[in-house]
Design an enzyme around this catalytic site. Structure first.
Site, short mmCIF file in Angstrom:
data_model
loop_
_atom_site.label_atom_id
_atom_site.label_comp_id
_atom_site.label_asym_id
_atom_site.label_seq_id
_atom_site.Cartn_x
_atom_site.Cartn_y
_atom_site.Cartn_z
N GLU A 128 -3.95 -3.74 -6.89
CA GLU A 128 -2.68 -3.45 -6.26
C GLU A 128 -1.58 -4.03 -7.14
O GLU A 128 -1.77 -5.06 -7.78
CB GLU A 128 -2.61 -4.03 -4.85
CG GLU A 128 -3.59 -3.36 -3.90
CD GLU A 128 -3.36 -3.71 -2.44
OE1 GLU A 128 -3.23 -2.77 -1.64
OE2 GLU A 128 -3.34 -4.91 -2.13
N GLU A 167 -9.04 -5.05 -1.50
CA GLU A 167 -8.75 -6.45 -1.81
C GLU A 167 -9.39 -7.28 -0.71
O GLU A 167 -8.99 -7.21 0.45
CB GLU A 167 -7.24 -6.68 -1.87
CG GLU A 167 -6.85 -7.88 -2.70
CD GLU A 167 -6.43 -9.05 -1.83
OE1 GLU A 167 -7.01 -10.14 -2.02
OE2 GLU A 167 -5.56 -8.88 -0.97
N PRO A 174 -2.39 -0.83 10.94
CA PRO A 174 -2.29 -2.28 10.88
C PRO A 174 -3.43 -2.94 11.64
O PRO A 174 -4.11 -2.29 12.44
CB PRO A 174 -0.94 -2.57 11.54
CG PRO A 174 -0.71 -1.42 12.46
CD PRO A 174 -1.39 -0.23 11.83
N LYS A 194 0.82 -1.21 0.00
CA LYS A 194 0.00 0.00 0.00
C LYS A 194 0.86 1.26 0.00
O LYS A 194 0.53 2.26 -0.66
CB LYS A 194 -0.95 -0.01 1.20
CG LYS A 194 -1.98 -1.13 1.14
CD LYS A 194 -3.00 -1.04 2.23
CE LYS A 194 -3.95 -2.24 2.22
NZ LYS A 194 -4.60 -2.49 0.92
N CYS A 213 -6.17 -14.97 1.30
CA CYS A 213 -7.45 -14.68 0.65
C CYS A 213 -7.54 -15.27 -0.75
O CYS A 213 -8.64 -15.56 -1.23
CB CYS A 213 -7.69 -13.18 0.61
SG CYS A 213 -6.30 -12.24 -0.05
#
Length: 486
Positions: free
Chosen positions: A459, A247, A174, A159, A281
């Site tokens: 991303e 995401e 975080p 990021k 994921c």
């Protein structure tokens, strides 16, 4: 134990908010640190710091920013072992993964965008002898990054890299489960010469995320997490019309045709379900195997899965580490129970591992269910643990329809020796990240993101840099102004 806090304005910052939380080593239950929960005053300080940092950073040339980021990437590589150990203690993942993947792939992305930003420019077009226009790609301002707990430092770097390369400042939150490595990353950015306030870290739970997404002086939000939270992030951001990149979750299909290499197919299925103890994921948790290969596939899968080493994450021999928390452990065990109740056959695993000193951790044996059907809850719902569902199919059209029958669309994969078939099938799968005869590769150059409820935006890759800039159009008149009024 001393309270660890935030990183604002190029140094650690304690806000004296009076509220803190503990972060634990999930493999042992050990308290690693007490972390201060940010409040509105802390966030306000971070925003003021980011404004100052942005004014300096955005006025620097792309080449100057690039040099700082390249130095940061090298410092990150120099501290690989320290960062990997910190990540393992905070996440429970195996050191053999973190030491070669998590840190290095984050540094790769910083280097990639540091090189790419020098070519970030606008266009110019003549409109006749006395008129032309040009465009500028300008930074957005202050971007918020909200991370997940499965790849804490990698996500922070993924990021920060495009945001900072484009000239923005960032406030990064975080996950409260894994708050430690982002603080070290911020420190390394400062050591590399990134101006104070350009990369800030604020700690806390969902309340801090809500403050960031709703704040009018945050110009963009990039979020990684589960789909339900993503909907809330988007709704909160809509109030100030700030763009979002998200995401989110997945329940990805891995399709194995009967002409695939059996060894490779089993290897990919194991990686696509058990890497990082299933907490990824993009994992291919719905494994569709063509009927002619099914029996051989299941036989080899069982044999190899039962050889995987579950153990102390700090041991280089360990292949399966601890889940992130006791609450997540209960969720995964609940999904396993549900799979049994729905009629799936447990091939192997399916239990918490407590022997060999692992009783204080959150370890689950790699689990495989066969005789699965598409409508079973464990096949439909994201589990985020080491649980594989194996399903049989007969023909191409059938498996494409079944693979697409999900609310998610993050990833998909195909194994076959017929490349025409591979491309034909991949082109029909509703997923943003696809692999042919491999699984999980995610180089810095490749954009990643989801379809459907698996996300918005991308991303990595060139297009991501555009998500962190805005276009200014400038029209220039070289002659006299042609007024319609006398």
């Amino acid at each position: 134990m001393e309270v660890t806090a935030h990183y604002i304005g190029g140094k650690p910052f304690v806000g004296d908010t009076g509220e803190s939380f503990a972060t634990l080593n999930p493999a042992t239950g050990e308290v690693l640190a007490h972390i201060e929960q940010a409040d509105e005053r802390v966030l306000g300080h971070a925003i003021e710091s980011a404004k100052l940092g942005f004014s300096v950073w955005s006025s620097m040339s792309a080449a100057e920013r690039s040099r700082c980021l390249l130095k940061a990437a090298q410092l990150i590589r120099d501290h690989n072992d320290e960062l990997a150990e910190l990540e393992v203690r905070d996440t429970g993942k195996p050191i053999q993964e973190a030491s070669v993947v998590d840190i290095a792939t984050g540094a790769d992305v910083i280097e990639y965008f540091a090189g790419l930003v020098n070519g970030l420019g606008g266009e110019q077009q003549s409109l006749g002898s006395n008129q032309f226009f040009y465009t500028r790609r300008e930074p957005l301002g202050i971007c918020a990054g909200i991370g997940a707990w499965n790849y804490p430092i990698q996500i922070a770097m993924w990021k920060a890299a495009p945001a900072l390369a484009a000239g923005n400042a960032m406030i990064f939150k975080p996950s409260e489960e894994t708050p430690l490595s982002a603080l070290k990353l911020a420190e390394l950015f400062t050591q590399a010469g990134v101006p104070d306030g350009v990369f800030n870290v604020v700690q806390g739970d969902y309340r801090v995320g809500q403050m960031l997404t709703a704040h009018p002086e945050i110009d963009k939000v990039s979020f990684t997490g589960e789909s339900g939270t993503g909907k809330k992030v988007m709704a909160d951001s809509a109030a100030t019309l700030k763009p979002v990149t998200m995401e989110l979750g997945g329940k990805s299909p891995l399709i194995i045709f009967d002409d695939a290499d059996l060894d490779d197919a089993v290897s990919a299925a194991m990686v696509a379900n058990f890497y990082t103890q299933g907490e990824v994921c993009t994992h291919g948790t719905r494994v569709y195997v063509q009927r002619a290969m099914y029996d051989a596939f299941v036989e080899q899968l069982k044999e190899r899965t039962e050889k995987l080493i579950v153990g102390d994450p700090m041991n280089m021999e360990t292949q399966i580490g601890s889940l992130i928390s006791k609450s997540h452990l209960e969720k995964v065990l609940g999904a396993i129970s549900s799979a049994k109740e729905s009629g799936a056959t447990l091939l192997t695993g399916g239990f918490q591992v407590t022997e060999r000193g692992l009783e204080k951790g959150c370890f689950v044996a790699p689990t495989v269910f066969v005789d699965c059907r598409d409508e079973m809850p464990h096949v439909q719902n994201e589990i985020f643990g080491p649980v594989m569902s194996v399903l049989v199919f007969d023909d191409e059209d059938e498996v494409i329809a079944r693979a697409n029958n999900t609310q998610y669309g993050l990833a998909a994969g195909v194994f076959t020796q017929n490349l025409s078939k591979a491309h034909r099938v991949i082109h029909q799968l509703q997923a943003g990240i696809c692999w042919i005869n491999t699984w999980g590769n995610s180089p810095a150059e490749m954009p990643v993101g989801g379809y459907k409820l698996s996300g918005i935006g991308r991303e990595n890759g060139q297009e991501t840099l555009l998500h962190y800039t805005q276009t200014k159009s400038v029209f220039v008149e070289l002659g006299a102004f042609d007024s319609p009024y006398a």
